[in-house]
Design a protein around this motif. Structure first.
Motif, PDB file in Angstrom:
ATOM      1  N   THR A  97       5.319  11.951 -11.664  1.00  0.00           N
ATOM      2  CA  THR A  97       5.799  10.579 -11.772  1.00  0.00           C
ATOM      3  C   THR A  97       6.943  10.372 -10.796  1.00  0.00           C
ATOM      4  O   THR A  97       7.930  11.097 -10.820  1.00  0.00           O
ATOM      5  CB  THR A  97       6.269  10.266 -13.203  1.00  0.00           C
ATOM      6  OG1 THR A  97       5.169  10.464 -14.095  1.00  0.00           O
ATOM      7  CG2 THR A  97       6.770   8.836 -13.320  1.00  0.00           C
ATOM      8  N   TYR A 142       8.571   6.698  -9.323  1.00  0.00           N
ATOM      9  CA  TYR A 142       8.463   5.243  -9.332  1.00  0.00           C
ATOM     10  C   TYR A 142       8.169   4.705  -7.932  1.00  0.00           C
ATOM     11  O   TYR A 142       8.848   5.065  -6.972  1.00  0.00           O
ATOM     12  CB  TYR A 142       9.752   4.626  -9.887  1.00  0.00           C
ATOM     13  CG  TYR A 142       9.722   3.122  -9.892  1.00  0.00           C
ATOM     14  CD1 TYR A 142       8.952   2.434 -10.825  1.00  0.00           C
ATOM     15  CD2 TYR A 142      10.430   2.400  -8.954  1.00  0.00           C
ATOM     16  CE1 TYR A 142       8.906   1.057 -10.827  1.00  0.00           C
ATOM     17  CE2 TYR A 142      10.388   1.021  -8.944  1.00  0.00           C
ATOM     18  CZ  TYR A 142       9.624   0.356  -9.879  1.00  0.00           C
ATOM     19  OH  TYR A 142       9.577  -1.017  -9.872  1.00  0.00           O
ATOM     20  N   ASN A 162       2.872   4.571  -9.784  1.00  0.00           N
ATOM     21  CA  ASN A 162       4.004   5.418 -10.166  1.00  0.00           C
ATOM     22  C   ASN A 162       3.643   6.875 -10.435  1.00  0.00           C
ATOM     23  O   ASN A 162       4.532   7.693 -10.660  1.00  0.00           O
ATOM     24  CB  ASN A 162       4.690   4.848 -11.405  1.00  0.00           C
ATOM     25  CG  ASN A 162       5.204   3.455 -11.167  1.00  0.00           C
ATOM     26  OD1 ASN A 162       5.835   3.180 -10.151  1.00  0.00           O
ATOM     27  ND2 ASN A 162       4.921   2.553 -12.084  1.00  0.00           N
TER      28      ASN A 162
END
Length: 107
Positions: free
Chosen positions: A28, A30, A66
């Motif tokens: 992950t 962003y 993301n």
């Protein structure tokens, strides 16, 4: 936080990410902006999960804006992560350098 290092491949701008312990592992970051078969490399202040090795280039398999998975080869399966992890993990991509080279070559 961005960590900048210089290597034979040019300046690297590392950005923080998290990773799951799963089959396959999901990273992950962003608004990562990565595309299929872009390459990423990782560093950490601690330990990456088993399956991911620091300073090794991996190919990206995007999941969404993301999240993404990684594979060791351009046609391989996503890597399973296991074990434990610690510290702050950071990644860098070859995408900015490839886009710059594309512009230079198409002048």
């Amino acid at each position: 936080m961005t960590l900048e290092q210089t290597s034979w491949y040019g300046p690297r701008n590392y950005e923080e990410f998290t990773v799951t312990i799963a089959a396959p592992g999901v990273i992950t970051k962003y608004a990562h902006g990565l595309a299929w078969k872009d390459q990423v490399t990782f560093v950490t202040t601690g330990a990456l999960p088993t399956g991911i090795v620091a300073d090794t280039w991996y190919y990206v398999i995007p999941v969404d804006d993301n999240t993404f998975q990684v594979t060791a080869t351009s046609t391989g399966s996503a890597i399973t992560t296991s074990g434990t992890q610690s510290g702050v993990h950071s990644l860098d991509s070859d995408r900015p350098r490839r886009m710059m080279m594309k512009k230079i070559l198409h002048r």
